[in-house]
Motif scaffolding. Structure first.
Motif, PDB file in Angstrom:
ATOM      1  N   VAL A 170       0.842  -1.194   0.000  1.00  0.00           N
ATOM      2  CA  VAL A 170       0.000   0.000   0.000  1.00  0.00           C
ATOM      3  C   VAL A 170       0.877   1.242   0.000  1.00  0.00           C
ATOM      4  N   HIS A 171       0.652   2.119  -0.999  1.00  0.00           N
ATOM      5  CA  HIS A 171       1.486   3.306  -1.182  1.00  0.00           C
ATOM      6  C   HIS A 171       0.613   4.551  -1.358  1.00  0.00           C
ATOM      7  N   PRO A 172       0.359   5.322  -0.309  1.00  0.00           N
ATOM      8  CA  PRO A 172      -0.274   6.627  -0.531  1.00  0.00           C
ATOM      9  C   PRO A 172       0.759   7.621  -1.058  1.00  0.00           C
ATOM     10  N   PHE A 173       0.444   8.276  -2.193  1.00  0.00           N
ATOM     11  CA  PHE A 173       1.360   9.195  -2.863  1.00  0.00           C
ATOM     12  C   PHE A 173       0.742  10.590  -2.984  1.00  0.00           C
ATOM     13  N   ARG A 174       1.573  11.611  -2.882  1.00  0.00           N
ATOM     14  CA  ARG A 174       1.230  12.962  -3.336  1.00  0.00           C
ATOM     15  C   ARG A 174       2.377  13.454  -4.222  1.00  0.00           C
ATOM     16  N   VAL A 175       2.070  13.759  -5.483  1.00  0.00           N
ATOM     17  CA  VAL A 175       3.041  14.341  -6.400  1.00  0.00           C
ATOM     18  C   VAL A 175       2.747  15.828  -6.511  1.00  0.00           C
ATOM     19  N   ILE A 176       3.801  16.649  -6.407  1.00  0.00           N
ATOM     20  CA  ILE A 176       3.664  18.102  -6.351  1.00  0.00           C
ATOM     21  C   ILE A 176       4.346  18.724  -7.562  1.00  0.00           C
ATOM     22  N   ALA A 177       3.709  19.741  -8.137  1.00  0.00           N
ATOM     23  CA  ALA A 177       4.285  20.469  -9.269  1.00  0.00           C
ATOM     24  C   ALA A 177       4.159  21.966  -9.022  1.00  0.00           C
ATOM     25  N   SER A 178       5.075  22.717  -9.602  1.00  0.00           N
ATOM     26  CA  SER A 178       5.033  24.177  -9.558  1.00  0.00           C
ATOM     27  C   SER A 178       5.259  24.706 -10.963  1.00  0.00           C
ATOM     28  N   ASP A 179       5.222  26.023 -11.109  1.00  0.00           N
ATOM     29  CA  ASP A 179       5.351  26.619 -12.434  1.00  0.00           C
ATOM     30  C   ASP A 179       6.682  26.249 -13.094  1.00  0.00           C
ATOM     31  N   ASP A 180       7.731  26.070 -12.296  1.00  0.00           N
ATOM     32  CA  ASP A 180       9.043  25.769 -12.861  1.00  0.00           C
ATOM     33  C   ASP A 180       9.469  24.319 -12.656  1.00  0.00           C
ATOM     34  N   SER A 181       8.538  23.482 -12.203  1.00  0.00           N
ATOM     35  CA  SER A 181       8.887  22.084 -11.941  1.00  0.00           C
ATOM     36  C   SER A 181       7.652  21.204 -12.098  1.00  0.00           C
ATOM     37  N   ALA A 204       0.628  22.698  -7.530  1.00  0.00           N
ATOM     38  CA  ALA A 204      -0.410  21.712  -7.838  1.00  0.00           C
ATOM     39  C   ALA A 204      -0.044  20.398  -7.175  1.00  0.00           C
ATOM     40  N   HIS A 205      -1.050  19.579  -6.887  1.00  0.00           N
ATOM     41  CA  HIS A 205      -0.732  18.226  -6.422  1.00  0.00           C
ATOM     42  C   HIS A 205      -1.796  17.232  -6.879  1.00  0.00           C
ATOM     43  N   ARG A 206      -1.358  15.993  -6.926  1.00  0.00           N
ATOM     44  CA  ARG A 206      -2.218  14.857  -7.300  1.00  0.00           C
ATOM     45  C   ARG A 206      -2.012  13.772  -6.255  1.00  0.00           C
ATOM     46  N   ASP A 207      -3.097  13.362  -5.599  1.00  0.00           N
ATOM     47  CA  ASP A 207      -3.042  12.363  -4.535  1.00  0.00           C
ATOM     48  C   ASP A 207      -3.653  11.057  -5.018  1.00  0.00           C
ATOM     49  N   VAL A 208      -2.922   9.963  -4.882  1.00  0.00           N
ATOM     50  CA  VAL A 208      -3.439   8.645  -5.252  1.00  0.00           C
ATOM     51  C   VAL A 208      -3.030   7.625  -4.199  1.00  0.00           C
ATOM     52  N   LEU A 209      -3.759   6.540  -4.173  1.00  0.00           N
ATOM     53  CA  LEU A 209      -3.374   5.369  -3.388  1.00  0.00           C
ATOM     54  C   LEU A 209      -3.064   4.255  -4.377  1.00  0.00           C
TER      55      LEU A 209
END
Length: 247
Positions: A147-158, A235-240
């Motif tokens: 089981v892997h809860p993830f949050r991926v984060i992005a910004s204007d330059d990344s 920005a972020h995207r959360d998934v399990l």
């Protein structure tokens, strides 16, 4: 024990049967939030409470070394055919050879799932339902469930890369991705391919509770990067991500 086995048989609802048919015919399936909630007996309050755990994740230092801002935790369970779920001792996460090209046979140490996450009333029925789904792929007496809860984060330059390794397999039986939430994010398109490279399915998980299922033995999967809609905010995207492997 007989009563428990009967309860497990009853969980083969119409959405699970539809998942079985799709996995056996194409290798991938998207289950709608309504169908997932029907299987789990959950409502919006339950989903909101579960999503709150994504505010308590820890930095993924391995992804950071490659320029990806990602938060996560990790836990390992055993799930029996009759639905008995057992949290196993917390050890390093290792992926097998010929799967993830970035971390083949690398011991990666992640923070464990919190006690509150493990005790959340949504988790156990979810993992049992995934066990029911996986049953069409292998008649296993026990499943290894990671089981892997993830949050991926992005910004204007990344940009945020959910799968910096590109198309890959996880070396498991069933691989699943459950959308928990998106904020200010565009992109994040999920694609599943046959081992010959032919596209099987492409979708953007956009509504909380949407569940992508894949037969990991016969497919590859990947997710495109995310970027902010509003460049002045991250920005972020959360998934399990949950995987099941027949023992």
């Amino acid at each position: 024990m007989d009563d428990l086995a009967n309860d497990r048989t009853a969980t083969h609802t119409a959405p699970v049967v539809a998942a079985h048919e799709a996995l056996l015919s194409t290798g991938a399936y998207v289950m709608s939030p309504a169908a997932v909630s029907e299987c789990l007996g959950t409502d919006e309050h339950d989903w909101a409470a579960f999503a709150a755990h994504w505010e308590d994740l820890a930095p993924d230092t391995y992804a950071a070394e490659r320029g990806t801002r990602r938060l996560r935790r990790y836990g390992h369970f055993s799930l029996s055919r009759t639905g008995e779920l057992t949290l196993l001792p917390h050890l390093a996460f290792v992926q097998p050879e010929e799967t993830n090209p970035l971390y083949v046979d690398v011991d990666r140490h992640f923070e464990p799932l919190t006690d509150a996450f493990v005790a959340d009333p949504l988790l156990t029925p979810l993992l049992r339902m995934l066990g029911d789904v996986a049953g069409c792929l292998d008649d296993a007496a026990d499943w290894s469930v990671k089981v892997h809860p993830f949050r991926v984060i992005a910004s204007d330059d990344s940009q945020g890369a959910p799968t910096p390794e590109g198309r890959h397999r996880d070396g498991v039986t069933l691989v699943t991705s459950l959308l928990i939430g998106r904020d200010n994010a565009t992109g994040g398109e999920s694609s599943v391919y046959g081992l010959d490279g032919a596209e099987v399915l492409t979708t953007t998980l956009s509504e909380r509770g949407t569940l992508l299922l894949g037969d990991d033995r016969s497919t590859l999967h990947g997710v495109s990067p995310i970027r902010p809609v509003d460049a002045t905010r991250s920005a972020h995207r959360d998934v399990l991500v949950t995987t099941l492997t027949a023992r």
